[in-house]
Design an enzyme around this catalytic site. Structure first.
Site, PDB file in Angstrom:
ATOM      1  N   LEU A  11       1.865  -0.954  -3.694  1.00 22.71           N
ATOM      2  CA  LEU A  11       3.089  -0.418  -4.301  1.00 22.71           C
ATOM      3  C   LEU A  11       2.950  -0.610  -5.810  1.00 22.71           C
ATOM      4  O   LEU A  11       2.358  -1.594  -6.265  1.00 22.71           O
ATOM      5  CB  LEU A  11       4.315  -1.188  -3.804  1.00 22.71           C
ATOM      6  N   ASP A  12       3.518   0.308  -6.576  1.00 23.32           N
ATOM      7  CA  ASP A  12       3.485   0.162  -8.033  1.00 23.32           C
ATOM      8  C   ASP A  12       4.211  -1.127  -8.432  1.00 23.32           C
ATOM      9  O   ASP A  12       5.092  -1.610  -7.704  1.00 23.32           O
ATOM     10  CB  ASP A  12       4.201   1.344  -8.704  1.00 23.32           C
TER      11      ASP A  12
END
Ligand code: URA
Length: 227
Positions: free
Chosen positions: A98-99
């Site tokens: 995930l960012d």
């Protein structure tokens, strides 16, 4: 279990690399050189370069990833990592990523085989995202998200998309390309101002505050394996 799977599961090496170790004669089973087709059971003694390989307990950790934490094992910029948020014995690593500014469901495990399957596009694991966007996406934009969006590298697969409220969109995807949700929304109009993954392969965050984690229940692991 095949010798290469045993070594992968014990965290020694990937299966392919384990095969190389076996071919190079560096792996002994009960004192004899292991072969590619050697099968090992609970009572066999496996050694790599003369050192005994012990079996790791397999761990499956569900983390509510907070914002500002990176999904890598080590960050060159010394930002906090998801791995530091969970106890490390035995060490687990994130499945997919995930960012840094994205929050939500993140699975970490030392079960390399399951991690590989879940991350592989062929298995099409379902991921649900809630995006906060600038402005209010209209039905036309939602339909374009559902039909598939042309990104620079290729077109996205059909997805489910619905408006949850003003400036809030839910997207259910099976793919997992880099920055996929942000790029899809940018392609149809409204830029994303916040992104949260509310479900991954049927796992949700019920009862987990940001930054908190729990071990999966055996039935949840079974379901992922059967997936
Ligand atoms: N899509 C994104 O753009 N970012 C994420 O973190 C996950 C999916």
């Amino acid at each position: 279990m095949r010798l290469n799977a045993f070594l992968a599961r014990a965290g020694v090496a990937s299966r392919r690399r384990a095969d190389e170790l076996i071919k190079a004669g560096r792996v002994n089973v009960n004192g004899e050189p292991g072969q590619l087709n050697t099968v090992v059971g609970a009572h066999d003694r496996v050694e790599v370069d003369g050192r005994e390989v012990t079996r790791q307990r397999l761990r499956y950790v569900l983390l509510h990833k907070p914002a500002g934490v990176v999904t890598t094992a080590r960050d060159p910029h010394r930002r906090p990592t998801v791995v530091e948020l969970v106890p490390d014995a035995p060490r687990v690593v994130p499945v997919g990523r995930l960012d840094a500014d994205t929050t939500g469901v993140l699975l970490l495990t030392n079960d390399g085989q399951l991690a590989h399957r879940l991350a592989h596009p062929r298995y099409g694991v379902e991921k649900t995202y809630v995006a906060e966007v600038e402005g209010d996406p209209d039905e036309d934009a939602l339909q374009r998200l559902r039909d598939g969006v042309e990104l620079d590298d290729s077109r996205t697969a059909p997805a489910r998309a619905r408006r949850l409220g003003p400036s809030r969109v839910e997207l259910v995807l099976h793919g997992g390309r880099k920055h996929q949700v942000k790029r899809m929304l940018a392609a149809v109009g409204p830029p994303v101002t916040g992104l949260h993954r509310s479900a991954y392969a049927g796992l949700t965050l019920v009862g987990l505050e940001p930054g908190r984690w729990r071990e999966l229940e055996p039935h949840e692991v079974e379901r992922l394996r059967a997936g």
